[in-house]
Scaffold this active site. Structure first.
Site, PDB file in Angstrom:
ATOM      1  N   ASP A 238      -6.550   3.440   2.809  1.00 42.52           N
ATOM      2  CA  ASP A 238      -5.217   3.364   2.212  1.00 42.52           C
ATOM      3  C   ASP A 238      -5.134   4.249   0.988  1.00 42.52           C
ATOM      4  O   ASP A 238      -5.651   5.362   1.001  1.00 42.52           O
ATOM      5  CB  ASP A 238      -4.864   1.904   1.898  1.00 42.52           C
ATOM      6  CG  ASP A 238      -3.393   1.611   2.121  1.00 42.52           C
ATOM      7  OD1 ASP A 238      -2.589   2.041   1.289  1.00 42.52           O
ATOM      8  OD2 ASP A 238      -3.051   0.968   3.128  1.00 42.52           O
ATOM      9  N   HIS A 269      -0.263  -0.163  -2.802  1.00 42.71           N
ATOM     10  CA  HIS A 269      -0.342  -0.608  -1.417  1.00 42.71           C
ATOM     11  C   HIS A 269      -1.785  -0.900  -1.008  1.00 42.71           C
ATOM     12  O   HIS A 269      -2.084  -1.927  -0.400  1.00 42.71           O
ATOM     13  CB  HIS A 269       0.274   0.420  -0.494  1.00 42.71           C
ATOM     14  CG  HIS A 269       0.400  -0.028   0.923  1.00 42.71           C
ATOM     15  ND1 HIS A 269      -0.534   0.266   1.885  1.00 42.71           N
ATOM     16  CD2 HIS A 269       1.349  -0.775   1.539  1.00 42.71           C
ATOM     17  CE1 HIS A 269      -0.165  -0.270   3.041  1.00 42.71           C
ATOM     18  NE2 HIS A 269       0.974  -0.904   2.846  1.00 42.71           N
ATOM     19  N   SER A 434       2.304  -3.874   7.360  1.00 43.92           N
ATOM     20  CA  SER A 434       1.012  -3.661   6.732  1.00 43.92           C
ATOM     21  C   SER A 434       0.498  -4.925   6.059  1.00 43.92           C
ATOM     22  O   SER A 434      -0.586  -4.909   5.476  1.00 43.92           O
ATOM     23  CB  SER A 434       1.104  -2.524   5.705  1.00 43.92           C
ATOM     24  OG  SER A 434       2.029  -2.825   4.698  1.00 43.92           O
TER      25      SER A 434
END
EC number: 3.4.21.112
Length: 1055
Positions: A238, A269, A434
């Site tokens: 990520d 994130h 996600s």
């Protein structure tokens, strides 16, 4: 593997409760097979006592080809020097002395190790130079480098706000995307310049229950037993992770694969995903003691490259990663380097978890790599345990048109309102795709840590645990490596779990029903099917009334393969109605890795029960044949959407199948009593005397000359034809091509919405043709409101036919010149009875969007009913034949018919065309599919009544389960800083569950026992010390040079 089945049951009751075939019949009916009812949780107070808003995370992906950069994949792993020699040797053989090329340097942690690919830059590469490269014996493939864009947008969720640890970065609307403008966004009529995505996937994350999802999935029970993920290596691909984030205590390694010189997460994130998996405090993750390996593969501008992923994947294999959470996905299942590397990862026992996508409720929207057999694809459910509306549906589409898709997703879980770690500290609640993926990745990590023999943990056995082993086997508590099937049974009578198979019975003379079953091989990374699968019909249950043909993977690798089961009705049952049952026996063998005997192998035999409903063959007028063979979609080519107004979904990638984006149309036809079959072969491969109507919708493929000849003969003999076309205009196609300023490359569509020139070739014998006009607008037909979305008009039609015309906007003019004009009397519908005796009828309509689920605004199912009444029963609808909108059929003299776009590359993706000097030419007509029916071995015994019961996922009453006698354990947490909340963010500061009830009684007992042990230890040591005689140690004189060195140490430190 002690405790495996039991622990899987306790942890995964919710995770593995629902396995839809290609979606469910209705969302209300899609309840998971579980007895578990989620408890009602009260909002947890934040340290500050304030609420923070829940955010919904919207992810958008796109990719583009990087000009002049190519990924050269080798047949093995070689040093950098060897790779350079192989490439230079190959390019010298091209004979082009002016060829300019160089190897693009890759500075990352994997650069010091051998690799199986190289990234090269070739200026003005010709097809001959690339072909020369591929002809080298050590080079496997040459593919373009791709740049991947991902945009993150945090928007307030419509759900009620839930308390959480408020941090400045989690309480406001946030949006991050590339600082460089996207060169592929969407088709926009409002601008003179058009853009489109190269690899498109709208991803907005799955929905799930709020609060600590780890507790709701009962991870605390495993924590009490001492299982917290210890010893399991988890990779998070990520945006990175900050070095000193307070939620993580076991970050083993952080690596950067981007061109930015930082390891930290600038977006949040990657931190959130890592927190769901392994946070140790506040918003705790599933496996706080797992080894976190952070792979920073996205820049702060959300840009990545295929080569970055390939290097990072190689490094993950080198580091022997156990579980990998991947937060990207898209429809591009033909990105060969990426897909091949995913296979290699799973072949090396890396369990990959990926979200299935967020393009629901449309069917056929699965994303790659989650749609691969060896990857755990994760879908989403809502608060009522129904399939979440946005969660992507099956089936997989890359088997089309010749076969049928496979079962996906593998598993569903909650994905909204999930709490995870904030960017720097604290917690935040997010919703989306996600989120669901790390929930499963964390559960998999925790479950893997419970296994004593880690050799038994692999992608297949873990998927088996999630899908099938979450039930308690009586008397069995040790996992044995084995093979299994997904789905584990075929019941074409069971709705909604076996939709669409359950929606239509089978009958003699129909197209064989194809069910693709995934073989999971938990015995080894490679395997094979021994001998041939055996078909055993149950005679008491009329199993001899069906024929079965089986095809399968010649090699099961990695960890999985396919078993394609074709089912047809025997001739003797042409007039019979009832239920028929049987089963297929499959034996899988794998090499025994630890077997001392050379050639030793493990075998496992699995049974696939089959149950079908048979009805008498319906009349010809009720049978509709859908032409799937001539539908093309992205990938591999750029096929634009049928509705040019769609700005955010410009690619036609849903398969154009009656069970994907034409599902509602299919359901409607079934409700009207029609039987719909799918033709996945050329038009020369079906018996037209069996069908009333051939339905062609949105066809992009060309036609063999033999097909055109046969169709004319079939219609003369009574077959009818309905065609729903779409736009095709070469000027508009040149306009919708786009110039990518990043790659300096033009992208051109290979057809329009439909291949109108090919359709005109097909119907020209009857004096019919579509035009290259492009129209849109609202109108009324037969008292029904209609919308024409980027459709074409009828340019030529027989004089004795019926033609309906409407006033529409000239959308082509708007696209080309940004001008608006209304055209009166645009012919859009035509009906024609062929003149031959007993001949069929033909109906043409210029737009398919009204029956397509992708972007349908107003359906025209009533029109399809009227056309079928006309084609099947020769009943002309009065509302059309006497319509005020009826006009004289056009002769075609007004305008030239559309021509094929000069220089198009359709032949690259076509099943009909092949490259040829000058214009592409048709290939030789392929042979029709031939099935080899299995020889039955009848059984004179009764079939099982409930095919799914033996693998139904049952919830476990933990109060009644006798857990192993293991000491209570609590994951270590670091001391709290002043002002921080409790270590696990639970009232009372105690972990939830039974531990919380008994902690008051167990702590004094453990304290007393611990004190006694320590006291005994010191008493024993003291006694030993007193009983030994004392000896004086001899004094050793140090050498002179050491004494001198010591004397001067304060002034001259040694090195």
């Amino acid at each position: 593997m002690v405790l495996f089945s039991l622990l899987a049951t306790m942890l995964l009751t919710l995770l593995a409760g629902l396995l839809p075939m290609v979606g469910t019949q209705s969302e209300q009916e899609a309840n998971p097979r579980t007895n578990y009812q989620p408890p009602n949780f009260e909002p947890l107070p934040s340290p500050s006592g304030s609420n923070c808003s829940q955010l919904t995370l919207k992810l958008d992906f796109s990719s583009e080809v990087v000009e002049n950069e190519y990924i050269v994949t080798f047949t093995g792993y070689f040093s950098a020097k060897a790779r350079s020699l192989y490439i230079s040797s190959a390019l010298r053989g091209s004979g082009d002395k002016k060829l300019e090329w160089h190897i693009v340097p890759r500075e990352n942690p994997a650069s010091d190790f051998p690799s199986d690919f190289e990234l090269i830059h070739i200026r003005q590469a010709s097809s001959s130079s690339l072909l020369t490269l591929e002809n080298h014996p050590y080079i496997k493939r040459v593919t373009p480098q791709r740049k991947v864009f991902r945009s993150l947008k945090y928007i307030p969720s419509p759900e009620p706000a839930a308390p959480c640890n408020g941090t400045p970065d989690s309480q406001k609307w946030q949006s991050w995307q590339s600082s460089r403008p996207f060169r592929r966004t969407s088709l926009s009529l409002g601008s003179g310049f058009w853009h489109a995505t190269g690899r498109h996937s709208s991803r907005r994350l799955l929905r799930a229950i709020p609060r600590h999802v780890a507790q709701i999935l009962q991870a605390d029970v495993l924590w009490q037993m001492g299982h917290t993920g210890s010893g399991v290596k988890v990779a998070v691909f990520d945006t990175g992770l900050s070095e000193k984030h307070p939620h993580f205590k076991n970050v083993k390694e952080r690596t950067n694969w981007t061109n930015e010189k930082t390891l930290d997460d600038g977006l949040g994130h990657g931190t959130f995903v890592a927190g769901v998996i392994a946070s140790m405090r506040e918003c705790q993750g599933f496996a706080p003691d797992s080894e976190l390996h952070i792979f920073r593969v996205f820049t702060n501008n959300q840009v990545s490259y295929t080569s970055w992923f390939l290097d990072a994947f190689n490094y993950a294999i080198l580091k022997k990663i156990d579980v990998l959470n991947l937060s990207i996905g898209g429809p591009d299942f033909m990105d060969h380097p990426f897909v091949d590397k995913v296979w290699e990862l799973t072949a090396n026992k890396v369990i990959m978890v990926s979200a299935i996508g967020n393009d629901g409720p449309l069917y056929g929207t699965l994303n790659n790599p989650a749609d691969q057999m060896d990857v755990i694809g994760v879908g989403g459910i809502d608060f009522e345990d129904n399939i979440a509306r946005f969660s992507s549906r099956g089936m997989t589409t890359w088997e089309l048109p010749g076969g049928y898709g496979r079962v996906k997703p593998d598993i569903v879980t909650y994905g909204s309102g999930v709490r995870g770690s904030g960017l720097k500290e604290g917690c935040r609640s997010l919703s989306g795709t996600s989120v669901a993926s790390p929930v499963v990745a964390g559960a998999v990590t925790l479950l893997a840590s419970t296994v004593l023999n880690r050799e038994l943990v692999n992608p297949a056995s873990m998927k088996q645990a999630l899908i099938a082993s979450a039930r308690r086997l009586p008397g069995v508590n040790i996992y044995r490596p084995q093979a299994s099937l997904s789905p584990s049974y075929i019941d074409l009578t069971e709705c909604p779990y076996m939709w669409p198979y359950c929606s239509q019975p089978i009958y003699y003379g129909g197209m064989p029903t194809i069910v693709n079953v995934t073989i999971l091989n938990g015995m080894g990374v490679t395997g094979k099917i021994v001998d041939k699968p055996i078909w055993q019909p149950y005679l008491p249950q009329n199993g001899d009334n069906i024929d079965v043909a089986v095809s399968y993977s010649p090699v099961l690798w990695p960890w999985a393969g396919y078993l394609a089961v074709s089912i047809s009705v025997a001739k003797k049952a042409a007039s019979w109605e009832g239920i028929a049952q049987g089963h297929v026996m499959v034996t899988v063998a794998s090499p025994a890795e630890n077997d001392s005997e050379v050639g030793g192998e493990l075998t496992s035999t699995v049974k696939l029960p089959i149950k079908v409903k048979i009805v008498p063959t319906p009349p010809r007028s009720k049978r509709v044949l859908w032409d799937q063979y001539h539908n093309l979609r992205y990938p591999p080519g750029y096929f634009p959407r049928d509705n040019l107004r769609m700005k955010n979904d410009p690619l036609d990638w849903n398969g154009d199948h009656v069970h994907t984006n034409f599902r509602d149309m299919y359901q409607h036809l079934r409700s009207m009593g029609y039987f719909v079959e799918v033709l996945g072969a050329p038009l020369t491969c079906f018996d037209a005397s069996q069908y009333g109507t051939l339905l062609m919708v949105d066809s992009e493929e060309e036609y063999f000359p033999e097909e055109i000849t046969k169709l004319r003969r079939d219609i003369d003999n009574g077959l009818s034809l309905i065609i729903f076309s779409d736009w095709y205009n070469t000027s508009v196609m040149r306009k919708v091509k786009f110039y990518d300023e990043n790659t300096r490359q033009w992208w051109m569509p290979d057809t329009g919405g439909a291949n109108v020139p090919a359709l005109n070739d097909l119907i020209s014998v009857w004096g019919m043709a579509f035009s290259d006009g492009l129209y849109e607008g609202d109108f009324t037909m037969a008292d029904h409101d209609m919308y024409y979305a980027s459709g074409c008009s009828i340019a030529r039609f027989p004089e004795d036919g019926i033609v309906i015309a409407k006033n529409l906007k000239d959308q082509g003019l708007e696209v080309l010149k940004q001008e608006t004009a209304v055209v009166e009397g645009v012919p859009i519908l035509g009906l024609y009875q062929t003149p031959s005796e007993g001949g069929g009828r033909i109906a043409l309509y210029g737009d398919s969007n009204c029956i397509d689920d992708s972007h349908r605004q107003k359906d025209c199912f009533w029109l399809l009913d009227a056309l079928l009444q006309y084609t099947s029963y020769s009943m002309t609808p009065p509302s059309l034949s006497h319509s005020h909108s009826r006009v004289a059929p056009p002769s075609g003299a007004e305008r030239q018919l559309p021509l094929r776009l000069e220089g198009n590359h359709l032949y690259r993706y076509s099943k009909v065309l092949e490259a040829h000097l000058g214009d592409p030419k048709p290939r030789p007509l392929p042979a029709c599919p031939h099935l080899s029916w299995a020889k039955p071995q009848p059984l004179n015994e009764t079939a099982p009544s409930n095919l799914w019961k033996h693998q139904k996922l049952l919830s476990v009453d933990l109060d009644k389960v006798a857990l192993p006698n293991m000491k209570s354990y609590r994951p270590q947490v670091r001391p709290l800083s002043p002002g921080e909340s409790g270590a696990w963010d639970i009232p009372g500061g105690i972990m939830p569950g039974r531990y919380n009830q008994e902690v008051g009684q167990t702590i004094p007992v453990f304290a007393f026992l611990g004190a006694m042990v320590v006291l005994s230890f010191f008493v024993v040591q003291l006694t030993k010390a007193k009983s030994k005689p004392k000896r004086r140690k001899p004094r050793i004189k140090r050498p002179t040079y050491l004494q001198q060195q010591t004397a001067t140490a304060g002034k001259n430190p040694t090195v």
